[in-house]
Every structure is written in C-alpha cells, then in structure tokens.
Design an enzyme around this catalytic site. Structure first.
Site, PDB file in Angstrom:
ATOM      1  N   HIS A 199      46.067  49.415 -20.797  1.00  0.00           N
ATOM      2  CA  HIS A 199      44.970  48.835 -20.008  1.00  0.00           C
ATOM      3  C   HIS A 199      45.306  48.899 -18.513  1.00  0.00           C
ATOM      4  O   HIS A 199      44.470  49.303 -17.692  1.00  0.00           O
ATOM      5  CB  HIS A 199      44.748  47.388 -20.451  1.00  0.00           C
ATOM      6  CG  HIS A 199      43.885  46.586 -19.543  1.00  0.00           C
ATOM      7  ND1 HIS A 199      42.531  46.396 -19.755  1.00  0.00           N
ATOM      8  CD2 HIS A 199      44.180  45.898 -18.390  1.00  0.00           C
ATOM      9  CE1 HIS A 199      42.032  45.649 -18.789  1.00  0.00           C
ATOM     10  NE2 HIS A 199      43.016  45.329 -17.953  1.00  0.00           N
ATOM     11  N   GLU A 200      46.518  48.495 -18.153  1.00  0.00           N
ATOM     12  CA  GLU A 200      46.894  48.470 -16.736  1.00  0.00           C
ATOM     13  C   GLU A 200      46.978  49.879 -16.150  1.00  0.00           C
ATOM     14  O   GLU A 200      46.583  50.102 -14.998  1.00  0.00           O
ATOM     15  CB  GLU A 200      48.234  47.739 -16.563  1.00  0.00           C
ATOM     16  CG  GLU A 200      48.218  46.284 -17.004  1.00  0.00           C
ATOM     17  CD  GLU A 200      47.178  45.453 -16.274  1.00  0.00           C
ATOM     18  OE1 GLU A 200      46.843  45.789 -15.123  1.00  0.00           O
ATOM     19  OE2 GLU A 200      46.685  44.472 -16.860  1.00  0.00           O
ATOM     20  N   HIS A 228      43.593  51.032 -15.003  1.00  0.00           N
ATOM     21  CA  HIS A 228      43.137  50.632 -13.672  1.00  0.00           C
ATOM     22  C   HIS A 228      43.558  51.667 -12.623  1.00  0.00           C
ATOM     23  O   HIS A 228      42.787  52.005 -11.714  1.00  0.00           O
ATOM     24  CB  HIS A 228      43.720  49.264 -13.298  1.00  0.00           C
ATOM     25  CG  HIS A 228      43.029  48.109 -13.967  1.00  0.00           C
ATOM     26  ND1 HIS A 228      41.673  47.935 -13.914  1.00  0.00           N
ATOM     27  CD2 HIS A 228      43.524  47.061 -14.682  1.00  0.00           C
ATOM     28  CE1 HIS A 228      41.332  46.833 -14.568  1.00  0.00           C
ATOM     29  NE2 HIS A 228      42.433  46.294 -15.059  1.00  0.00           N
ATOM     30  N   GLU A 236      37.352  45.823 -15.841  1.00  0.00           N
ATOM     31  CA  GLU A 236      38.239  45.412 -16.923  1.00  0.00           C
ATOM     32  C   GLU A 236      37.815  46.024 -18.252  1.00  0.00           C
ATOM     33  O   GLU A 236      38.661  46.422 -19.068  1.00  0.00           O
ATOM     34  CB  GLU A 236      38.269  43.883 -17.029  1.00  0.00           C
ATOM     35  CG  GLU A 236      38.846  43.182 -15.803  1.00  0.00           C
ATOM     36  CD  GLU A 236      40.305  43.514 -15.559  1.00  0.00           C
ATOM     37  OE1 GLU A 236      41.016  43.840 -16.534  1.00  0.00           O
ATOM     38  OE2 GLU A 236      40.741  43.451 -14.391  1.00  0.00           O
ATOM     39  N   ASP A 246      39.934  48.485 -20.599  1.00  0.00           N
ATOM     40  CA  ASP A 246      40.146  48.214 -22.027  1.00  0.00           C
ATOM     41  C   ASP A 246      39.923  49.488 -22.837  1.00  0.00           C
ATOM     42  O   ASP A 246      40.741  49.836 -23.709  1.00  0.00           O
ATOM     43  CB  ASP A 246      39.179  47.133 -22.512  1.00  0.00           C
ATOM     44  CG  ASP A 246      39.584  45.736 -22.071  1.00  0.00           C
ATOM     45  OD1 ASP A 246      40.711  45.562 -21.569  1.00  0.00           O
ATOM     46  OD2 ASP A 246      38.756  44.805 -22.219  1.00  0.00           O
TER      47      ASP A 246
END
Length: 427
Positions: free
Chosen positions: A270-271, A274, A350, A354
């Site tokens: 997930h990070e 970003h 976000e 995901d």
C-alpha cells in the site's frame, strides 16, 4: 458428427459445475468472517473512540475560535506591536514578535485541552504508551519546531499581505504550497529523528519481501528504516516519505512486532503504491489548491470581522500583525467546513493505494488482517454518509471487502479462511 454432439453436450453439462467452482468463493461471507474477529466489547470501544473523535473536530474548532477571541479581547498582540513600534524596531521584526507571541500564547493556553485530547483520552482508550513527562517532552519539541517554522511562514505571509493587499491570497497560496513541499522534503530526515530513533531494518523475511516489491516498481530501497514508535503507542504504521533526495521507506517497530510477513507485505505494498502513483506530489498540489480556496475566503471574511471589531480589538487592518487571531480563527472554521472535502480527496488516494498494494503484495488475507488491526482506533463499519464525511481512509469493512473481492478475482481456487479472533485492546 455424433461424437461432436456428445462432446458438446458433455461440455455444456460441465458448465454449471465450472460456474459453481468460480462462484464458490463468497465475498460477502468471507468479509463477515473477518469482521467477526472483532469482539463486541472491542467494537463498542473502537466505535466510541472514533465517534468521540468526530465530535472533537468540532470542539477543537470551537476552542480555537474562543482562544482567538480571548486574545483579541485582551489586545495581546496590539500591545506587542505597540512595544515594537516604540522601540523603533523594523516592521518585519514586529511581525516576527507578534507571530512568536501568538504561537506561544496559543500553545500555552491550549495546553490543558491538548493534554486531555492528545494524552488523557488516548490513555483512557489504551492508545498511549508514554508517561506524562515523555509526552510533555515531545510537546516541547513540537512547540519549538512550530514556533520556528510557523513564525517564518507568517513573516512571509504578512509581507505578501502588505505588498499585495488585494491579491495576497493568490501569492500566499504559492507560499503555502512551497511550505508544504518543504515540509515533505525535510520531515523524514530532520523532523522524525527529533521524536524517534530510526535504524536500519534488519535482514530477514520482511526486509527481503519489501526490497523485492520496491525493486519491482523502481522504488529506492537501499535503506529501509525501522522507527521506534512503540515508545509513543501501539499503532502500526509505515510510509514511503520524502521527496527527491530524502525519499525513504520506513515502518514502525509495532508493524514488525505485531504482524505476520503477509500483513507487513500488504501494508508496505500500500505504501509503495503512494510513491508509484505519485500521491505525494498530487497531495501537495491538491492541498495547495484547497488552501488557496480557504485563503481566498479568508481574504473576504477577515477584513469584515476586523471592521466589526473596530477599536475594541485595536486591529488596524489585515496587514497589521495584530490581526493574527482573526485570520487564525477564520481559517479554523473554514478548515472544519472543508473537512469532508479534504477527507474525500485523501480517501481517494488511499483507496488507489489499497488496490495497488493488493496487486503488488498479492496478500489479500494479510491485507484484511492488517485492516482489522486498525479497528483499535478506527470504526470498523460506519454508514456510507459517516464514512464520506469523517473518514480520510477507507473503513475497515470497505478494505476487507476490497481484499476479498480481489482474492476472488485473482486467486485461482480461492478459499475462505476462518481467521482467529483479534485480541481485545489493552485497558
């Protein structure tokens, strides 16, 4: 010909079985199994904590406005401005003095409220690991940091207001955007170490998994940092922070200690999303534009309020540094009103991260498990309107359902798991 007909009929007869196999994985049921890992008492506690936080957003604004009104009534900044003028100090030094006094007064007068919201309440819900003295130490560091960076920013903003009184908000938007970018640049290297110790993540299964995912998407992974955030709380977190030369992958020690390799991989996927999706720069642009809208509104509202205050406040116009409480109060209210929009914009990023993380890590059950762990401080199953207004991340229920849908769509022969119950949070 007869053989062909028999083969065709046989294939058609097998189709219902094939369809049944494809539909065997029930997304709704699998989602309910994960949601059931949260006990009723833990869910009630989580809901109470989060719903109380929704009200705190309102009360924080009310408190900020009341504090600004008090500072205007006692004419604190006009007294500072007058003292600077009598001593013959340059105007910019008067602005700097007013900014420092305002930041100091705001921090000291709001300390009891901050203690309740950021320490006592967190302690009540088992989310605070620090002693009072350690917490106060972090607050002192934050105060010095805020005083230095905040006073410099206000010095520039008021210089812009004096020079461009009609269009200061437009140039001020650029100033704020530059400040946001500057903070993104320095935070991982200069600010985080003021509060926590960062060390290299040890070799092992977690590091190997993170490095493999990072290299697959060309994310810099020469250094991966472990942050000792357990000294503050038990919350799990990770990020790819910084911009340009300060980009770094970090995860906190709670994530390493409390989760499996599959969960950690899901969180780190997930990070990494970003970074790969350019969310840092997009967030900087979006927040800058949103701040531009708020500054434009403030440029219309604040002068009218100053005219209303008149001689009672001894504020001579928006360019007067004594107008700081007016500007701060107006921006506090506007920020609250803009919260649903802000939350929605962040939640979109976000949700995209995901989806990226599920594809990168290919750990839907690990992702669902990590989402459930966040229920310690995030309401797991809000209504649609509540999620839209108050959630800056997708809710746990939304995330688990996304993970189960991804599992059905991308994992051949997907089967349900019956996850163990989550441990109840500490009192």
């Amino acid at each position: 010909m007869r053989l062909f007909l028999f083969a065709t009929l046989g294939l058609l007869g097998a189709l219902p079985g094939l369809a049944h196999a494809a539909a065997a994985f029930d997304v709704d049921h699998a989602t309910r199994l994960w949601l059931a890992t949260l006990s009723a008492p833990a869910r009630a506690r989580s809901d109470a904590y989060f719903e109380g936080g929704e009200w705190l957003a309102l009360w924080n604004t009310v408190f900020s406005v009341a504090l600004c009104w008090f500072l205007l009534r006692v004419r604190l900044l006009p007294k500072v401005r007058g003292a600077m003028h009598r001593r013959g100090w340059r105007p910019w030094l008067g602005v700097l003095a007013c900014a420092l006094v305002f930041i100091a007064a705001d921090s000291l007068l709001s300390l009891p409220w901050t203690f309740y919201t950021a320490y006592w309440r967190e302690r009540q819900y088992g989310l605070m690991n620090q002693s009072v003295l350690a917490w106060l130490g972090d607050q002192a560091i934050g105060f010095v940091l805020g005083a230095v960076l905040g006073s410099v920013l206000l010095l520039v903003i008021y210089a812009v207001i004096r020079k461009y009184p009609k269009h200061w908000w437009l140039i001020g938007t650029g100033v704020v955007g530059a400040a946001i970018a500057f903070l993104a640049l320095i935070t991982p290297v200069f600010i985080v170490p003021l509060f926590n110790t960062q060390s290299e993540l040890p070799d092992g299964a977690v590091r190997a998994r993170v490095v493999a995912m990072a290299r697959a998407y060309n994310v810099p992974s020469e250094h991966i940092y472990l942050v000792d955030e357990s000294r503050q709380s038990d919350r799990i977190s990770a990020n790819v922070s910084g911009i340009g030369p300060t980009i770094r992958i970090s995860l906190n020690d709670n994530l390493l200690k409390k989760t499996s390799v599959a969960e950690t991989a899901a969180v780190m996927g997930h990070e990494l999303g970003h970074y790969v999706l350019g969310h840092v720069w997009r967030t900087i642009v979006v927040l800058t534009l949103l701040m531009g809208l708020l500054l434009w509104l403030a440029s219309r509202i604040a002068p009218a309020m100053i005219r209303y205050g008149g001689q009672r406040w001894d504020v001579r116009g928006l360019a007067d540094p004594a107008s700081l409480p007016v500007l701060a109060g107006v921006l506090s209210v506007l920020t609250l009103l803009a919260m649903p929009l802000t939350n929605t914009l962040i939640r979109i990023d976000e949700s995209e991260a995901d989806a990226f993380g599920l594809a990168a890590a290919r750990e839907p059950d690990g992702f669902a498990s990590a989402a459930m762990r966040l229920s310690a401080y995030r309401k797991i199953a809000p209504g649609p309107l509540e999620e839209m207004l108050f959630f800056d991340h997708p809710s746990g229920q939304t995330r688990v359902r996304m993970a189960m849908q991804w599992k059905k769509d991308h994992v051949p022969g997907a089967t349900e798991v019956v996850p163990p119950p989550l441990p109840d949070p500490k009192p």
